[in-house]
Write an enzyme that holds these catalytic residues in place. Sequence first.
Site, PDB file in Angstrom:
ATOM      1  CG  ASP A  82      -1.919   1.182   1.062  1.00  0.00           C
ATOM      2  OD1 ASP A  82      -2.576   0.934   1.922  1.00  0.00           O
ATOM      3  OD2 ASP A  82      -1.606   2.195   0.200  1.00  0.00           O
TER       4      ASP A  82
ATOM      5  CG  ASP B 145      -2.952   3.422  -2.396  1.00  0.00           C
ATOM      6  OD1 ASP B 145      -3.899   2.853  -2.015  1.00  0.00           O
ATOM      7  OD2 ASP B 145      -2.395   4.341  -1.302  1.00  0.00           O
ATOM      8  CD  GLU B 146      -4.947  -0.646  -0.070  1.00  0.00           C
ATOM      9  OE1 GLU B 146      -5.499  -2.050   0.686  1.00  0.00           O
ATOM     10  OE2 GLU B 146      -6.748  -0.051  -0.451  1.00  0.00           O
TER      11      GLU B 146
HETATM   12  P1  TTP Z   1      -4.825   5.124   0.835  1.00  0.00           P
HETATM   13  O1  TTP Z   1      -4.552   4.237   0.946  1.00  0.00           O
HETATM   14  O2  TTP Z   1      -6.093   4.993   2.313  1.00  0.00           O
HETATM   15  O3  TTP Z   1      -4.364   6.432   1.803  1.00  0.00           O
HETATM   16  P2  TTP Z   1      -3.145   6.684   1.558  1.00  0.00           P
HETATM   17  O4  TTP Z   1      -2.365   6.037   0.399  1.00  0.00           O
HETATM   18  O5  TTP Z   1      -3.103   8.556   1.377  1.00  0.00           O
HETATM   19  O6  TTP Z   1      -2.579   6.935   2.977  1.00  0.00           O
HETATM   20  P3  TTP Z   1      -1.318   5.676   3.845  1.00  0.00           P
HETATM   21  O7  TTP Z   1      -0.013   6.427   3.854  1.00  0.00           O
HETATM   22  O8  TTP Z   1      -2.371   6.448   5.089  1.00  0.00           O
HETATM   23  O9  TTP Z   1      -1.801   4.049   2.676  1.00  0.00           O
HETATM   24  O10 TTP Z   1      -5.836   5.636  -0.658  1.00  0.00           O
HETATM   25  C1  TTP Z   1      -4.887   6.564  -1.274  1.00  0.00           C
HETATM   26  C2  TTP Z   1      -5.728   7.297  -2.349  1.00  0.00           C
HETATM   27  O11 TTP Z   1      -6.740   7.100  -2.305  1.00  0.00           O
HETATM   28  C3  TTP Z   1      -5.526   8.485  -1.296  1.00  0.00           C
HETATM   29  O12 TTP Z   1      -3.847   8.711  -1.657  1.00  0.00           O
HETATM   30  C4  TTP Z   1      -6.214   9.075  -1.632  1.00  0.00           C
HETATM   31  C5  TTP Z   1      -7.275   8.666  -2.423  1.00  0.00           C
HETATM   32  N1  TTP Z   1      -8.695   8.713  -1.566  1.00  0.00           N
HETATM   33  C6  TTP Z   1      -9.449   9.421  -1.134  1.00  0.00           C
HETATM   34  O13 TTP Z   1      -9.233  10.476  -2.269  1.00  0.00           O
HETATM   35  N2  TTP Z   1     -10.480  10.144  -0.305  1.00  0.00           N
HETATM   36  C7  TTP Z   1     -10.355   9.301   0.382  1.00  0.00           C
HETATM   37  O14 TTP Z   1     -11.055   9.234   1.690  1.00  0.00           O
HETATM   38  C8  TTP Z   1      -9.274   7.892   0.769  1.00  0.00           C
HETATM   39  C9  TTP Z   1      -9.378   7.188   2.057  1.00  0.00           C
HETATM   40  C10 TTP Z   1      -7.935   8.151   0.008  1.00  0.00           C
HETATM   41 MG    MG Z   2      -2.089   4.215   0.520  1.00  0.00          MG
END
Ligand code: TTP
Ligand code: MG
Length: 358
Positions: free
Chosen positions: A8, A106-107
């Site tokens: 992720d 992103d996962e």
């Molecule tokens: P996530 O992987 O949930 O969050 P992240 O990568 O920003 O942070 P982390 O380090 O905790 O993994 O989500 C991936 C992308 O999806 C994030 O960069 C932006 C988008 N996103 C939104 O647009 N709205 C949201 O509520 C969430 C959770 C994510």
């Molecule tokens: Mg992320």
Amino acid sequence: MKIIMLVDMDYFFAACEELRHPEYREMPLVVGADPKGGTARGVVSTCNYVARKLGIHSAMPISMAYRLKKDAIFLPVDYPYYESMSSKVMELVKSFSKRFEQVSIDEAFVDVTDKVDNFEQAVEYAKALKEDIKNKIGLPCSIGISSSRLMAKMACEAGKPDGVRLIKGEDAARFLSPLPVEKLYGIGKKTAEKLESMGFKTVGQLAKANTVSLVSNFGVFGAELYRSANGQGDDGIIENYEIKSIGRERTFESDTTDRGRIVAQIKSIADEVYEEAKKQGVSFKTVTVKIRYHDFSEHLRSRNIGHYSEELAEISENAVQLFDMHAEKDERVRKIGVRVSGLEKRKGQKKMKDFTAP
Ligand code: TTP
Ligand code: MG
């Protein structure tokens, strides 16, 4: 037993912005709606860790983020750019194992059972992948390793940011036990509140619950809650044969059960997807709808439309039908997404040069 990894990306959209704007690296950086001087109604998509230290987080009203830090850097969401970075990341992840399933922008889950002999080697393998993503693409990620998807996800969360974390199957229960219930993947705020009112504050307490009472309170989801609390989960990886896709999704400003509102949103997203497909000059064969509910549970439903299409109506009508057929009535929807895949370059598409005189 399988060895499953979850990769992720860390603060993904904001990390992508930092990559092309290194000057923002040390500053609080928020990606999302334009705050319009604190009056806007949109939300934060994500933010870097400097901003997170100030209390800003994903899905927070942008006006609140603005109040917390007026002079933060606020940038709009640039999906095409993040998608292009995502494709690069996913290609690299895939090169580490073809048993690969991308689950969001992103996962991705990766089954490395055939690649390593044991968990210790899996940790080295994950570190090598992480380094590769850092060196070749320039983005940070975290990787969780375990023997199920659920525990790989939990390990990844525990390893964030910029970490590799292993939780062996036999350690799952010990790891989960002290966590508050809302930290268990799949449990949203509402479910957590209900569980707490039933006397389940920690995952360990939930793991000892009477399944009959869980099922009578939560339906099928109750049985899943019990399994999750005991560290049990699926280890299947659905390999994506049609990785290439064009998708957009949007989070509602407040969770909703209003079909009219949801359908309007689906149509508007379908429109964006259509425009992007047109821009990229591709036709599509499959339409997918993603429904994320208030408790973060997610449903993906796809339809193969049987031929390559370029029509907006095929996207929006199929998407609305998929929603109507599969949406859980009365469950509040948090986010909705539409995607087309099974892409092919449009046939007979004229290039610009075909129109110019020789
Ligand atoms: P996530 O992987 O949930 O969050 P992240 O990568 O920003 O942070 P982390 O380090 O905790 O993994 O989500 C991936 C992308 O999806 C994030 O960069 C932006 C988008 N996103 C939104 O647009 N709205 C949201 O509520 C969430 C959770 C994510
Ligand atoms: Mg992320």
